[in-house]
Motif scaffolding. Structure first.
Motif, mmCIF file in Angstrom:
data_model
loop_
_atom_site.group_PDB
_atom_site.id
_atom_site.type_symbol
_atom_site.label_atom_id
_atom_site.label_comp_id
_atom_site.label_asym_id
_atom_site.label_seq_id
_atom_site.Cartn_x
_atom_site.Cartn_y
_atom_site.Cartn_z
ATOM 1 N N UNK A 80 0.973 -1.025 -0.006
ATOM 2 C CA UNK A 80 0.019 0.114 0.115
ATOM 3 C C UNK A 80 0.924 1.218 -0.036
ATOM 4 N N UNK A 81 0.796 2.086 -1.070
ATOM 5 C CA UNK A 81 1.669 3.466 -1.052
ATOM 6 C C UNK A 81 0.981 4.684 -1.203
ATOM 7 N N UNK A 82 1.123 5.175 -0.074
ATOM 8 C CA UNK A 82 0.371 6.675 -0.032
ATOM 9 C C UNK A 82 1.571 7.470 -0.378
ATOM 10 N N UNK A 83 0.785 8.717 -0.733
ATOM 11 C CA UNK A 83 1.589 9.821 -1.126
ATOM 12 C C UNK A 83 1.198 11.239 -0.525
ATOM 13 N N UNK A 84 2.145 11.974 0.312
ATOM 14 C CA UNK A 84 1.661 12.896 0.999
ATOM 15 C C UNK A 84 2.608 14.425 0.452
ATOM 16 N N UNK A 85 1.942 15.621 0.480
ATOM 17 C CA UNK A 85 2.698 16.637 0.235
ATOM 18 C C UNK A 85 3.406 16.870 1.503
ATOM 19 N N UNK A 86 4.781 17.524 1.601
ATOM 20 C CA UNK A 86 5.597 17.779 2.687
ATOM 21 C C UNK A 86 4.900 19.027 3.709
ATOM 22 N N UNK A 87 4.331 19.776 2.811
ATOM 23 C CA UNK A 87 3.712 20.851 3.969
ATOM 24 C C UNK A 87 2.372 20.865 4.151
ATOM 25 N N UNK A 88 1.755 19.755 4.066
ATOM 26 C CA UNK A 88 0.295 19.625 4.530
ATOM 27 C C UNK A 88 0.412 19.159 6.073
ATOM 28 N N UNK A 89 -0.320 20.006 6.614
ATOM 29 C CA UNK A 89 -0.264 19.710 8.264
ATOM 30 C C UNK A 89 -1.678 19.449 8.761
ATOM 31 N N UNK A 90 -1.595 18.657 9.892
ATOM 32 C CA UNK A 90 -2.789 18.020 10.350
ATOM 33 C C UNK A 90 -2.794 17.803 11.925
ATOM 34 N N UNK A 91 -4.018 17.733 12.523
ATOM 35 C CA UNK A 91 -3.893 17.219 14.049
ATOM 36 C C UNK A 91 -5.174 16.463 14.143
ATOM 37 N N UNK A 92 -5.050 15.457 15.203
ATOM 38 C CA UNK A 92 -6.188 14.448 15.444
ATOM 39 C C UNK A 92 -6.233 14.406 17.002
ATOM 40 N N UNK A 93 -7.085 14.114 17.386
ATOM 41 C CA UNK A 93 -7.433 13.579 18.825
ATOM 42 C C UNK A 93 -7.917 12.345 18.934
ATOM 43 N N UNK A 94 -7.298 11.455 19.745
ATOM 44 C CA UNK A 94 -7.872 10.040 19.752
ATOM 45 C C UNK A 94 -9.142 9.777 20.815
ATOM 46 N N UNK A 95 -10.172 9.219 20.630
ATOM 47 C CA UNK A 95 -11.172 9.089 21.557
ATOM 48 C C UNK A 95 -10.924 7.778 22.682
ATOM 49 N N UNK A 96 -9.812 7.938 23.271
ATOM 50 C CA UNK A 96 -9.269 6.995 24.429
ATOM 51 C C UNK A 96 -8.842 7.837 25.357
ATOM 52 N N UNK A 97 -8.922 7.222 26.450
ATOM 53 C CA UNK A 97 -8.432 7.532 27.756
ATOM 54 C C UNK A 97 -6.946 7.563 27.710
ATOM 55 N N UNK A 116 -2.270 14.295 18.530
ATOM 56 C CA UNK A 116 -0.838 14.259 17.841
ATOM 57 C C UNK A 116 -1.067 15.402 16.632
ATOM 58 N N UNK A 117 0.041 16.101 16.453
ATOM 59 C CA UNK A 117 -0.348 17.250 15.410
ATOM 60 C C UNK A 117 1.123 17.373 14.551
ATOM 61 N N UNK A 118 1.009 17.819 13.436
ATOM 62 C CA UNK A 118 2.271 18.038 12.680
ATOM 63 C C UNK A 118 1.717 17.466 11.310
ATOM 64 N N UNK A 119 2.918 17.347 10.473
ATOM 65 C CA UNK A 119 2.754 17.148 8.865
ATOM 66 C C UNK A 119 1.983 15.946 8.923
ATOM 67 N N UNK A 120 1.105 15.736 7.758
ATOM 68 C CA UNK A 120 0.132 14.880 7.780
ATOM 69 C C UNK A 120 0.748 13.222 7.477
#
Length: 712
Positions: free
Chosen positions: A276-293, A309-313
């Motif tokens: 499985x090969x995914x391609x990302x742009x280096x300047x795309x940034x994102x942030x997530x919050x896990x629904x776990x304690x 977790x936040x930073x480049x995608x």
């Protein structure tokens, strides 16, 4: 096999995986049992504290180990010999304090019995003995009928025969309010490897560009699997099928590849996708919050994940895969290419891509993706790329005989790739043949005189051959154009002894030059005609049927005896692959004495037969020599040599035969030059000359005529 005080290693052992036995290496130590797949490199490990039951059981064609763990998982290893039972039994007793008992199976062949569930294993017992066992993690689906249950199994791509499904007939239960069919299905599905989306996803990434399989997919990460949801296709990837993770920077430094190696691969119809090969742009940034304690993250994922977790995608998704699958992320090592990046631009199977030399192997992205581990590589080779020297090919041969060719690599990458291969201590086939800066270096940078050094060298060799041909084609005996030669006396107008030529030169001043040119043209045409005569074909040597055949070597005697066995073990093998495999087996063969003795016997028989054959040929050769007629001398040289033509021996050329002679006898006239063909004379001019001569004769006194006649 390697045997130490607390370690046992077996290099040729198999493990049961999705209905087939897969080869690999087994290691038994104080920490536990580990098995390394020889094809994929995947490691299956069982901790010593998790082992509950150890059995020695009979398998098809040998013996095996049956390891049952506390969580209900079953591991079966095959490929053991009966003589190793006591050694293994002693090892388990001393190391794990476990008794290895022998597991007996029913061989009655009945198809009715009792189904028992023990952890993640379904056992079918006949007369209180198991007839067969089914690990429930091999089950991909379970459907029910009125009185039956159908189990569907995962298919293995490398297996020649696969078990598709199995049906169990379940009689009606006497207990009221209980459905035995539904109860059977629930117990199977509780441990089966069936992916069901329950609950919310831990993280979702929208419209991620995917190169393999091609398209844009929404990636949803669940606790037990990863879902790729696209417009047309939907893939579900179990966490345990992820083998390796690669994070590779693109050559343009603006994008990143994220490669996920899968076993078994995901399927789209008949197409398999092991990567499985995914391609990302280096300047795309994102942030997530896990629904776990925090406690769930710490207990379940052992600190591999964070709540926010936040930073480049590409970093976020790689960290999520690492935490969920418990796999390390492989990144490029110390290698730096000619462009300053860890990638080498090349082509593989007519598709352009990038080659990444890693610390423990190489990977090619992307069509098709190829990952080769260092322990798989037998040798590498640097080869010329077609007729050009601006690029070269990098060939990698693996243990199963397959050669991967990465072509059209710029010559600036040669030194860097060579240093990388040398540092990894890989075997180089053509070491020293393509070193930079050598005398016959085809990869040098001097393009001032000739853009292609290889073509320049070919042209120089062609010139040398032409010079040799010109020197060898000259005949020293036949030089009609040179003054003073024997042929010049016969052909050239400047010969010193020819009185006729003096008269002709005196009589016609301008005509002599034309005659010389005409004679030169005739000589050239004659020499050209003679040189263009076709060569005689060499007669084929007749084969003597009575001559003894040469004896075979020890290798060929061994090959004739084992050829059918190699074909049987490798069905569909080609002649080339069979030869390679046979050569490898012969090199690894320790006891060759039997075949070398056979070869020596054959050689002795051949020597005796040859002595008898040569003795029988003694009389026939002498008779052949006496009966054979002498060869006629070739007329070519005698025709070419005018000095011999005038001597009356051999053949004569047409130019030396006098028109007046009726026969072929040699006379003194034969040594004279050819008579010049008379030109048509104007009648009026002839009459004028005759009248002038008569007048001169009348004016001349008689005394002078007598003096002239006396002098004559």
């Amino acid at each position: 096999m390697k045997d130490e005080t607390a370690v046992l290693e077996y290099g040729d052992v198999t493990i049961e995986a999705r209905g087939t036995m897969v080869g690999g290496r087994l290691k038994l130590s104080e920490q536990g049992i580990s098995f390394r797949n020889s094809k994929t490199g995947k490691v299956e490990s069982v901790s010593a504290s998790d082992i509950e039951v150890i059995n020695w059981q009979r398998l098809a064609g040998g013996y095996g180990l049956r390891i049952f763990t506390e969580n209900g998982s079953l591991y079966r290893f095959g490929g053991f010999k009966e003589s190793e039972q006591s050694k293994l039994e002693k090892f388990f007793k001393n190391t794990y304090s476990k008794t290895m008992s022998e597991k007996e199976f029913s061989v009655k062949g009945w198809n009715f019995g009792a189904a028992k569930f023990d952890g993640a294993v379904l056992s079918f017992d006949v007369s209180s003995m198991p007839a067969f066992e089914i690990p429930l993690n091999h089950v991909s689906g379970c459907t029910t009928g009125k009185n039956e249950v159908t189990l569907e199994f995962h298919q293995h791509d490398d297996a020649s025969v696969n078990l598709m499904e199995m049906r169990f007939h379940i009689p009606a239960s006497e207990l009221a309010g209980e459905d035995p069919v539904e109860n059977f299905q629930q117990r199977v599905m509780a441990k089966a490897s069936v992916i069901t989306a329950t609950g919310d996803a831990l993280a979702i990434f929208r419209e991620v560009q995917c190169l393999t399989p091609r398209g844009r997919y929404d990636i949803k990460i669940y606790p037990s699997f990863i879902q790729l949801h696209g417009k047309t296709f939907d893939f579900k990837i179990p966490v345990q099928t992820v083998l390796r993770l690669f994070l590779l920077p693109h050559m343009d430094q603006r994008q990143h590849f994220f490669v996920v190696s899968l076993d078994p691969p995901i399927k789209q119809g008949q197409t398999r996708y092991p990567y499985l090969i995914l391609l990302f742009a280096s300047d795309d940034e994102d942030s997530i919050e896990l629904p776990l304690s925090e406690e769930e993250i710490r207990e379940k994922y052992e600190g591999r994940l964070e709540k926010e977790i936040s930073g480049p995608q590409f970093e976020i998704i790689s960290r999520m895969f690492k935490g969920m699958c418990n796999r390390k992320i492989v990144t490029p090592g110390n290698f730096t290419g000619h462009s300053g990046t860890p990638a080498v631009s090349c082509s593989y199977k007519a598709a352009a891509g990038y080659l990444y030399p890693l610390e423990r192997g190489i990977i090619y992205v992307h069509k098709p993706p190829v990952h080769i581990r260092s322990d798989e590589i037998t040798s590498v080779n640097f080869a010329r790329s077609g007729s050009t020297t601006r690029s070269f090919d990098f060939e990698v041969e693996v243990k199963n005989g397959v050669i991967h060719t990465f072509s059209s690599i710029e010559k600036g990458e040669y030194n860097r790739l060579f240093d990388y291969v040398n540092a990894k201590k890989l075997r180089i086939k053509n070491r020293g043949k393509m070193e930079m800066g050598g005398k016959n270096d085809d990869f040098n940078d001097s393009d001032a005189d000739e853009p292609d050094p290889y073509m320049r060298r070919v042209r120089e060799e062609a010139r040398e051959r032409d010079d040799d041909d010109e020197n060898s084609s000259e005949d020293e005996d036949f030089n009609p154009g040179e003054e003073g030669s024997d042929v010049a006396e016969e052909y050239d107008s400047f010969a010193g002894d020819s009185s006729d030529s003096d008269d002709s030169d005196a009589g016609s001043g301008s005509d002599s030059g034309k005659k010389k040119k005409r004679e030169k043209k005739e000589r050239k045409s004659r020499t050209k005609t003679i040189s263009e005569k076709p060569r005689k074909k060499r007669q084929k040597k007749e084969k003597d049927e009575n001559k003894p055949k040469r004896p075979q070597s020890a290798y060929f005697l061994w090959l004739n005896d084992h050829r059918d066995q190699i074909k049987k073990e490798n069905p569909g093998i080609s002649i080339t692959e069979l030869t390679k495999l046979a050569g490898q087996q012969w090199r690894e063969l320790e006891n060759r004495k039997k075949w070398e003795e056979k070869a020596a016997e054959e050689k002795a028989k051949y020597d005796e037969a040859m002595k008898a054959y040569k003795a029988s040929l003694g009389g026939s050769k002498s008779s052949k020599k006496s009966s054979s007629s002498p060869k006629k001398p070739s007329p070519t040289k005698e025709m070419l040599s005018p000095s011999k033509a005038g001597s009356g021996k051999g053949f004569k050329s047409k130019e030396y035969i006098d028109d007046s002679s009726s026969g072929g006898n040699s006379t003194d006239e034969d040594d004279k030059p050819l008579k010049k063909k008379a030109k048509p004379v104007n009648k009026k001019a002839k009459k004028k000359e005759e009248s002038e001569e008569e007048e001169e004769m009348e004016d001349t006194p008689a005394s002078s005529e007598e003096e002239e006649s006396g002098s004559d």
